[in-house]
Design an enzyme around this catalytic site. Structure first.
Site, PDB file in Angstrom:
ATOM      1  N   ILE A   1       0.888  -1.161   0.000  1.00 45.09           N
ATOM      2  CA  ILE A   1       0.000   0.000   0.000  1.00 45.09           C
ATOM      3  C   ILE A   1       0.931   1.217   0.000  1.00 45.09           C
ATOM      4  CG2 ILE A   1      -0.205  -0.112   2.539  1.00 45.09           C
ATOM      5  CD1 ILE A   1      -2.988   1.084   2.307  1.00 45.09           C
ATOM      6  N   SER A   2       0.747   2.115  -0.959  1.00 45.25           N
ATOM      7  CA  SER A   2       1.667   3.249  -1.117  1.00 45.25           C
ATOM      8  C   SER A   2       1.636   4.181   0.093  1.00 45.25           C
ATOM      9  CB  SER A   2       1.302   4.062  -2.369  1.00 45.25           C
ATOM     10  OG  SER A   2       1.490   3.306  -3.529  1.00 45.25           O
ATOM     11  N   GLN A   3       2.740   4.917   0.295  1.00 48.08           N
ATOM     12  CA  GLN A   3       2.766   5.882   1.391  1.00 48.08           C
ATOM     13  C   GLN A   3       1.699   6.950   1.153  1.00 48.08           C
ATOM     14  OE1 GLN A   3       6.796   7.547   0.056  1.00 48.08           O
ATOM     15  NE2 GLN A   3       6.051   9.177   1.351  1.00 48.08           N
TER      16      GLN A   3
END
Length: 214
Positions: free
Chosen positions: A61-63
């Site tokens: 899950i991207s920052q």
């Protein structure tokens, strides 16, 4: 127990607003969507920190900042039809669903797609449609799209995605090698296709016919 709403508010203030995210609708969506619901329970206390987290199947899950930056770049007003390539956890789709009329999201991994779908349903999203397929082919029968977001890195911009962009539509995609990419904004204008480089990023590989091979 961590107060998730307070953690979200801090994330919005310290990681997003202070780093230049200006669109009030994007900030509001990021402050609303429960990011911790999209990661494993063991990682929920880290959900609002400024880094990616594993979600299984060698995906992340991207920052939060990158999610906000890519979303803001689409310049959504609320009536758009948006395509997301790489559903992953489902978090980015939820953010888009807060800001657009309809969201179509493609994931190549069936187990990730199923899990994301369950979370999105549980949270009550009714304007998101998910599909398991090769995202580099886009979703021709629903095209054109006002916005397209690619959440994985590709060696070149998949031509089907450019083809499925509506007039004045915006496509945001990480382009580069396996280790690092440049975030590229592609716009379809009356004069033709315009590309703008938005700076360096690092994503997992986009796998498919028009990207990296299996």
């Amino acid at each position: 127990m961590l107060n998730f709403q307070k953690a979200r508010d801090r994330m919005v203030e310290l990681q997003l607003a202070s780093r230049g995210i200006r669109d009030p609708r994007v900030l509001e969506a990021m402050g609303k969507v429960p990011r911790h619901q999209f990661v494993d329970e063991a990682l929920q206390d880290q959900a609002y920190n400024d880094y990616p987290l594993p979600i299984g199947e060698k995906q992340t899950i991207s920052q939060p900042y990158i999610v906000a930056l890519m979303t803001e770049t689409l310049e959504l007003k609320g009536n758009e039809k948006v395509l997301e390539i790489g559903t992953g956890s489902g978090y980015q789709a939820a953010i888009l669903a807060e800001l657009a009329d309809r969201v179509f999201t493609i994931e190549r991994n069936p187990s990730l797609a199923y899990r994301a779908n369950q979370i999105l349903k549980k949270l009550g999203y009714k304007n998101i449609v998910t599909r398991v397929s090769d995202g580099t082919l886009g979703w021709p029968d629903e095209a054109p799209f006002d916005g397209i977001l690619v959440t994985a890195g590709t060696p070149k911009i998949p031509q089907p995605l450019i083809d499925q962009l509506a007039m004045n539509g915006r496509l945001v995609v990480p382009v580069g090698d396996h280790l690092s990419q440049e975030l590229v904004l592609v716009e379809r204008t009356r004069e033709g296709i315009r590309k703008t480089n938005l700076g360096g990023v690092r994503f997992v590989d986009l796998i498919g016919k028009w990207a990296w091979p299996e």
